[in-house]
Enzyme design. Structure first.
Site, PDB file in Angstrom:
ATOM      1  N   GLY A 294       1.183  -0.886   0.222  1.00  0.00           N
ATOM      2  CA  GLY A 294      -0.041   0.153   0.273  1.00  0.00           C
ATOM      3  C   GLY A 294       0.843   1.309   0.069  1.00  0.00           C
ATOM      4  O   GLY A 294       1.418   1.242  -1.413  1.00  0.00           O
TER       5      GLY A 294
ATOM      6  N   CYS B 201       5.961  -5.238   0.339  1.00  0.00           N
ATOM      7  CA  CYS B 201       5.833  -3.602  -0.637  1.00  0.00           C
ATOM      8  C   CYS B 201       5.890  -2.583   0.581  1.00  0.00           C
ATOM      9  O   CYS B 201       6.671  -2.736   1.596  1.00  0.00           O
ATOM     10  CB  CYS B 201       4.884  -4.119  -1.515  1.00  0.00           C
ATOM     11  SG  CYS B 201       5.289  -2.675  -2.961  1.00  0.00           S
TER      12      CYS B 201
ATOM     13  N   ILE C 227       4.757  -3.548  -8.066  1.00  0.00           N
ATOM     14  CA  ILE C 227       3.826  -1.814  -8.435  1.00  0.00           C
ATOM     15  C   ILE C 227       4.472  -1.035  -7.025  1.00  0.00           C
ATOM     16  O   ILE C 227       4.444  -0.902  -5.468  1.00  0.00           O
ATOM     17  CB  ILE C 227       1.991  -1.974  -7.993  1.00  0.00           C
ATOM     18  CG1 ILE C 227       1.931  -3.309  -8.125  1.00  0.00           C
ATOM     19  CG2 ILE C 227       1.533  -1.399  -7.845  1.00  0.00           C
ATOM     20  CD1 ILE C 227       0.707  -3.054  -7.700  1.00  0.00           C
ATOM     21  N   ARG C 228       4.872   0.432  -8.125  1.00  0.00           N
ATOM     22  CA  ARG C 228       5.480   1.328  -7.233  1.00  0.00           C
ATOM     23  C   ARG C 228       6.335   0.770  -6.762  1.00  0.00           C
ATOM     24  O   ARG C 228       6.524   0.858  -5.122  1.00  0.00           O
ATOM     25  CB  ARG C 228       4.799   2.274  -6.468  1.00  0.00           C
ATOM     26  CG  ARG C 228       3.958   3.251  -7.446  1.00  0.00           C
ATOM     27  CD  ARG C 228       3.101   3.902  -7.323  1.00  0.00           C
ATOM     28  NE  ARG C 228       2.344   3.570  -6.549  1.00  0.00           N
ATOM     29  CZ  ARG C 228       2.089   3.476  -4.585  1.00  0.00           C
ATOM     30  NH1 ARG C 228       2.927   4.205  -3.909  1.00  0.00           N
ATOM     31  NH2 ARG C 228       1.360   2.850  -4.420  1.00  0.00           N
TER      32      ARG C 228
ATOM     33  N   HIS D  20       4.231  -7.835  -4.465  1.00  0.00           N
ATOM     34  CA  HIS D  20       2.742  -8.232  -3.784  1.00  0.00           C
ATOM     35  C   HIS D  20       2.675  -9.812  -4.525  1.00  0.00           C
ATOM     36  O   HIS D  20       1.688 -10.246  -4.919  1.00  0.00           O
ATOM     37  CB  HIS D  20       1.644  -7.614  -4.437  1.00  0.00           C
ATOM     38  CG  HIS D  20       1.889  -6.168  -3.907  1.00  0.00           C
ATOM     39  ND1 HIS D  20       1.412  -5.367  -3.403  1.00  0.00           N
ATOM     40  CD2 HIS D  20       2.504  -5.136  -4.771  1.00  0.00           C
ATOM     41  CE1 HIS D  20       1.173  -4.423  -3.017  1.00  0.00           C
ATOM     42  NE2 HIS D  20       2.326  -3.860  -4.197  1.00  0.00           N
TER      43      HIS D  20
ATOM     44  N   GLU E  58       0.336 -11.731  -2.262  1.00  0.00           N
ATOM     45  CA  GLU E  58      -0.541 -11.581  -2.678  1.00  0.00           C
ATOM     46  C   GLU E  58      -1.786 -11.517  -3.716  1.00  0.00           C
ATOM     47  O   GLU E  58      -3.248 -11.756  -3.930  1.00  0.00           O
ATOM     48  CB  GLU E  58      -1.103 -10.753  -1.600  1.00  0.00           C
ATOM     49  CG  GLU E  58      -1.427  -9.559  -1.778  1.00  0.00           C
ATOM     50  CD  GLU E  58      -0.284  -8.901  -1.702  1.00  0.00           C
ATOM     51  OE1 GLU E  58       0.886  -9.593  -1.994  1.00  0.00           O
ATOM     52  OE2 GLU E  58       0.023  -7.285  -1.460  1.00  0.00           O
TER      53      GLU E  58
HETATM   54  N1  GLN Z   1       5.676   2.951  -2.651  1.00  0.00           N
HETATM   55  C1  GLN Z   1       4.926   2.309  -2.061  1.00  0.00           C
HETATM   56  C2  GLN Z   1       5.930   3.144  -0.689  1.00  0.00           C
HETATM   57  O1  GLN Z   1       6.798   3.174  -0.564  1.00  0.00           O
HETATM   58  C3  GLN Z   1       4.615   1.161  -1.744  1.00  0.00           C
HETATM   59  C4  GLN Z   1       3.901   0.346  -2.740  1.00  0.00           C
HETATM   60  C5  GLN Z   1       3.401  -0.381  -2.627  1.00  0.00           C
HETATM   61  O2  GLN Z   1       3.165  -0.761  -1.624  1.00  0.00           O
HETATM   62  N2  GLN Z   1       2.757  -1.142  -4.323  1.00  0.00           N
HETATM   63  O3  GLN Z   1       4.846   2.949   0.536  1.00  0.00           O
END
Ligand code: GLN
Length: 209
Positions: free
Chosen positions: A55, A87, A148-149, A184, A186
């Site tokens: 997240g 993440c 994701i990021r 991720h 999940e």
């Molecule tokens: N870029 C988010 C962070 O720094 C992590 C991204 C993710 O959990 N998908 O918290």
């Protein structure tokens, strides 16, 4: 067989996806028990293992800090409770975090995982991607890494085992009772990483009784 209670930290992020993946892993292993959302110290006290979802780590750590949940998590993890951080969850576990764009983020982390994490190490939202990963501990078949990021581990202490790399970056680590993934699991439609975690929880529960 013992019943276990798995907590998913429920402040922000892909909470339900982790609840589903943990339940799937327990079903596949034939392990009995429940998966519950946890937020407050007394809830954190009651679980046998905890998942920290992906997240936005700054939001998660601010909310957790307000509720005094960071020290509660730190203590349980230091005492050996298994934890899987995915993440943002891995960023929450790290000793040090910085962002490749904004530099040191000074966000509060739990800090038990002896790594430096670079946030957004693969770029920002439009640089999200999927990649097949080789993770020996999960068997021969590749594991679909959903990034994701995503962060990456830029420095790892001596007790930290690297369990996956991608594009010359460290993307999954294990330090005793702690697993951290930059991707991720999940969202992979493959519960092998959560199964690994459930087995650690089962061992921890057995050792405690
Ligand atoms: N870029 C988010 C962070 O720094 C992590 C991204 C993710 O959990 N998908 O918290």
């Amino acid at each position: 067989m013992k019943k276990i209670t798995i907590g998913v930290l429920g402040f922000q992020g892909d909470i339900e996806e982790n609840v589903a993946a943990a339940k799937q892993a327990m079903d596949e292993l034939g392990v009995k028990g429940s998966v519950e959302l946890v937020r407050y110290p007394d809830e954190i006290e009651r679980v046998d293992g905890i998942v920290l979802p992906g997240g936005e780590s700054t939001v998660q750590s601010s909310l957790a800090a307000i509720q005094s949940s960071l020290p509660a998590l730190k203590k349980r993890i230091a005492d050996g409770m298994p934890v899987l951080g995915t993440c943002a969850g891995m960023i929450m576990l790290s000793k040090r975090a910085f962002d490749r764009v904004v530099g040191e983020t000074k966000q509060k982390t739990i800090g038990n995982l002896d790594v430096t994490v670079e946030r957004n190490a693969f770029g920002r939202q439009n640089d999200s991607f999927e990649a097949d990963l080789t993770i020996d501990a999960l068997g021969k078949a590749p594991f679909k890494g959903v990034f994701i990021r995503a962060p990456a581990v830029s420095e790892a202490g001596k007790d930290v085992e690297v369990i996956a790399r991608h594009a010359n970056k460290i993307v999954a680590v294990r330090q005793k009772n702690i697993i951290g993934t930059a991707f991720h699991p999940e969202l992979a439609g493959d519960a092998r990483m959560h199964r690994q975690f459930v087995k650690m929880v089962l061992d921890y529960k057995r050792a405690g009784d």
